[in-house]
Design a protein around this motif. Structure first.
Motif, mmCIF file in Angstrom:
data_model
loop_
_atom_site.group_PDB
_atom_site.id
_atom_site.type_symbol
_atom_site.label_atom_id
_atom_site.label_comp_id
_atom_site.label_asym_id
_atom_site.label_seq_id
_atom_site.Cartn_x
_atom_site.Cartn_y
_atom_site.Cartn_z
ATOM 1 N N THR A 34 -21.669 9.099 17.057
ATOM 2 C CA THR A 34 -23.223 8.252 17.323
ATOM 3 C C THR A 34 -24.372 8.321 16.115
ATOM 4 O OG1 THR A 34 -25.565 8.195 18.251
ATOM 5 C CG2 THR A 34 -24.297 10.627 18.524
ATOM 6 N N CYS A 35 -24.632 7.445 15.296
ATOM 7 C CA CYS A 35 -25.325 7.080 14.480
ATOM 8 C C CYS A 35 -26.461 5.780 13.812
ATOM 9 C CB CYS A 35 -24.338 7.464 13.282
ATOM 10 S SG CYS A 35 -22.633 6.002 12.975
ATOM 11 N N ASP A 36 -26.672 5.953 13.378
ATOM 12 C CA ASP A 36 -27.704 4.170 12.897
ATOM 13 C C ASP A 36 -27.898 4.560 11.572
ATOM 14 O OD1 ASP A 36 -29.424 2.200 12.831
ATOM 15 O OD2 ASP A 36 -30.456 2.923 15.083
ATOM 16 N N SER A 37 -27.350 3.476 11.027
ATOM 17 C CA SER A 37 -26.885 3.610 9.316
ATOM 18 C C SER A 37 -29.055 2.949 9.090
ATOM 19 C CB SER A 37 -26.905 1.668 8.746
ATOM 20 O OG SER A 37 -27.558 0.543 9.064
ATOM 21 N N ALA A 38 -30.037 2.437 9.584
ATOM 22 C CA ALA A 38 -31.312 2.383 9.713
ATOM 23 C C ALA A 38 -32.099 3.746 9.461
ATOM 24 C CB ALA A 38 -32.118 1.497 11.020
ATOM 25 N N ILE A 39 -31.207 4.916 10.573
ATOM 26 C CA ILE A 39 -32.543 5.442 10.130
ATOM 27 C C ILE A 39 -31.207 6.702 9.095
ATOM 28 C CG2 ILE A 39 -32.589 7.974 10.820
ATOM 29 C CD1 ILE A 39 -32.543 6.487 13.500
ATOM 30 N N GLY A 40 -30.174 6.689 8.688
ATOM 31 C CA GLY A 40 -29.599 7.990 8.080
ATOM 32 C C GLY A 40 -27.590 6.814 6.958
ATOM 33 N N ARG A 41 -27.645 7.490 5.755
ATOM 34 C CA ARG A 41 -26.802 6.657 5.277
ATOM 35 C C ARG A 41 -25.157 7.479 5.730
ATOM 36 N NH1 ARG A 41 -28.161 4.448 0.494
ATOM 37 N NH2 ARG A 41 -26.023 4.504 -0.861
ATOM 38 N N GLY A 42 -24.331 6.301 5.935
ATOM 39 C CA GLY A 42 -22.966 6.739 6.444
ATOM 40 C C GLY A 42 -22.058 6.673 6.797
ATOM 41 N N CYS A 43 -23.452 5.796 8.001
ATOM 42 C CA CYS A 43 -22.786 4.976 9.505
ATOM 43 C C CYS A 43 -22.045 4.251 8.992
ATOM 44 C CB CYS A 43 -23.927 4.938 10.051
ATOM 45 S SG CYS A 43 -23.849 4.170 12.415
ATOM 46 N N LYS A 44 -21.670 3.410 8.127
ATOM 47 C CA LYS A 44 -20.842 2.020 8.267
ATOM 48 C C LYS A 44 -19.300 2.223 7.557
ATOM 49 C CE LYS A 44 -25.504 -0.556 6.871
ATOM 50 N NZ LYS A 44 -25.908 -0.921 6.051
ATOM 51 N N ILE A 45 -19.302 3.154 6.286
ATOM 52 C CA ILE A 45 -17.889 3.525 5.877
ATOM 53 C C ILE A 45 -17.641 4.423 5.421
ATOM 54 C CG2 ILE A 45 -18.904 1.666 3.244
ATOM 55 C CD1 ILE A 45 -15.720 0.335 4.188
ATOM 56 N N ASP A 46 -16.660 5.087 5.258
ATOM 57 C CA ASP A 46 -16.681 5.790 3.843
ATOM 58 C C ASP A 46 -15.730 5.317 2.698
ATOM 59 O OD1 ASP A 46 -15.564 8.766 2.743
ATOM 60 O OD2 ASP A 46 -15.993 9.579 4.095
#
Length: 559
Positions: free
Chosen positions: A185-197
């Motif tokens: 669980t994560c949200d890119s609108a709140i923090g970084r690292g939710c999209k791609i490594d």
């Protein structure tokens, strides 16, 4: 004495031999068979051939054992005692306990259990269904994490819930009944690292690592409602559990990427975005021919979308990620549909309607009151539409204005800004259409010429024509299309004679000067006036002659 004993001994041996013969003869006519029915003993149908499970019986007068299926009930027993009337299957055999095993051989086998211990995946072998039906099914019905049922649908010993899972292969109802699912669980609108490594992009298996965990209890049959998900829209990526979904995502449920195959199954990296990156200030092709420029992979892990913006000086900027914040920007769009999605141009189309702009919107001869519409959708087609009532309209294609709109007679979409110009429709006859106004007296090129309306049930082979006439009742010049039946009847009835209702068959041909159309009426009116004058004079002379005749008659009578 010894002879008597010898005879007695011989007689005893004969009797013993006879007894043995009779005994052996009796055994030759007896057989041992399993004897049961599945009504009284479920194991009668559910045996897998285990020893010591089914009761057996010696059949003293039978030579065969039998098995049969009557009304889905299984019977085993001595040959003549086993019912076979109406049997769907029956079989006989001639050795001891030969009527054992699964019957018929292809009988469906399911797991059977009930209660809390039934929630876990069964470890025992599946057993045949108690009642035999050709289209039977196994079921698993999980009520909660502490209660579940498994068995054959034909047994009807449990009322199935709507979440029950059915199958028709031996032992197929063996799935785990309840488990705990763990999702990222994560949200890119709140923090970084939710999209791609970026460190794992080229490893063949890329998963994001900056996320928390959420858990949800799942029952068999709930997989469609409980799942891990990932959501991507433009510059935002969200991952989580379906039971803990953010409210703003509920309207996008059909666009979620769902999985329930394993824990953290929704942690996979998104596809690395590719965008066109250029500025028309430095590279004119960025505006004029974007396809001549190659798109490139975005270097930022947070760039999940592409953008294209137009500035107040008409320059175009394209790039990766969300649009920049710049007060000089007049319009932008953001996209994530695929590689190079920001290649679409901002479209502008001519906008008008003959209802407001007059004939110029259709014939493009003297266009007036024509506006420029900036299309809301990037790269939206421009459209020019002719409706059945003869109205022509132009503008950007949108949901309420397109070739699929109602009552469209003809339509022409086109790609590129300002492409929807020129006369339309060309294949329809154009006629001047006006009545009484000053412009109808003297026709200028293209002034009032518009396509003739397409009438309902108009014959395909009908030759279209323009018409014009002088209305003797209203004293007006009238021009229009012969395909308008009411106007054509008026032309025949209200013109001063048949020849005064003029028709022609070429584009905008009904352009005769108004004085010419009036001339025939004026000439006839003048002739009629002269005729009426002569008639009045003749009537006057006739009255004078009649007076003289009366005087002469009176004079004659007096003499």
């Amino acid at each position: 004495m010894r002879g008597l004993q010898t005879n007695r001994h011989s007689c005893f041996h004969h009797l013993l031999l006879l007894f043995l013969i009779l005994l052996r003869s009796g055994r030759c006519f007896a057989i041992v068979c399993y004897h049961c029915d599945s009504i009284a003993l479920p194991e009668c149908s559910q045996t897998l051939g285990e020893v010591g499970v089914l009761p057996y019986k010696e059949c003293p007068t039978q030579l065969t054992c039998a098995m049969s299926i009557v009304d889905s009930i299984t019977y085993r027993g001595c040959g003549a005692e086993t019912p076979i009337t109406g049997a769907t299957y029956s079989k006989t055999c001639s050795s001891n306990l030969c009527n054992a095993g699964v019957y018929p051989p292809g009988r469906l086998k399911c797991h059977h259990c009930a209660g809390q211990e039934c929630v876990a995946a069964p470890a025992a072998k599946p057993k045949p269904c108690r009642y035999h039906l050709e289209e039977d099914q196994c079921y698993t019905d999980v009520i909660s994490s502490l209660e579940a049922y498994r068995g054959c649908a034909s047994e009807q010993n449990h009322t199935l819930s709507t979440a029950a899972k059915l199958c028709d292969i031996n032992g197929c109802n063996d799935e785990q009944g309840a488990w705990t699912q763990v999702c990222a669980t994560c949200d890119s609108a709140i923090g970084r690292g939710c999209k791609i490594d970026l460190f794992q992009v080229n490893t063949g298996r890329c998963n994001v690592s900056l996320y928390e965990e959420c858990q949800q209890d799942v029952l068999l049959g709930e997989q469609e409602d409980k799942y891990c998900f990932s959501f991507r829209r433009l510059s935002r990526v969200v991952r989580g559990c379906s039971t803990k979904m953010q409210t703003d995502l509920e309207s996008y449920v059909d666009k979620l990427e769902k999985c329930n195959t394993s824990d953290h199954c929704n942690a996979g990296c998104i596809t690395q975005q590719k965008c066109f990156t250029c500025n028309s200030v430095d590279q004119e092709l960025c505006r004029t021919n974007i396809t001549a420029i190659a798109n490139s992979t975005c270097s930022s892990a947070e760039a999940s979308s592409c953008f294209s913006c137009e500035y107040s000086n008409w320059s175009i900027q394209r790039g990766c990620g969300a649009p920049p914040a710049n007060p000089q920007i007049t319009k932008c769009y953001e996209c994530d549909e695929g590689a190079g999605c920001n290649s679409k141009d901002f479209t502008r189309c001519y906008q008008c309607s003959t209802d407001q702009a007059g004939a110029g919107c259709a014939n493009w001869e003297s266009p007036g009151e024509i506006y420029i519409e900036e299309c809301a959708e990037p790269a939206a087609p421009c459209v020019v539409v002719s409706y059945n009532n003869g109205t022509t309209a132009r503008g950007c294609q949108k949901s309420d204005f397109s070739c699929a709109s109602a009552n469209v007679a003809s339509c022409l979409p086109c790609e590129g800004s300002f492409c929807n110009k020129g006369s339309f429709p060309e294949e329809r006859l154009w006629c001047h259409q006006c009545r009484g106004v000053q412009d109808c007296e003297e026709i200028s090129r293209g002034q009032t010429a518009m396509p003739c309306p397409l009438r309902a049930n108009e014959p395909e082979d009908q030759e279209l024509a323009c018409l014009e006439y002088f209305d003797v009742n209203s004293k007006e010049i009238v021009r229009g299309c012969r395909s308008d039946p009411e106007l054509y009847y008026e032309c025949l009835l209200r013109s001063n004679h048949l020849g005064s209702c003029r028709t022609c068959h070429s584009q905008a041909c009904n352009n005769s000067p108004g004085r010419e159309l009036r001339a025939g009426y004026k000439l006839e009116a003048k002739a009629l006036s002269l005729l009426q004058g002569k008639s009045s004079a003749i009537s006057k002379y006739s009255n004078v002659g009649h007076g003289i005749w009366l005087l002469l008659s009176a004079s004659y009578l007096s003499t």
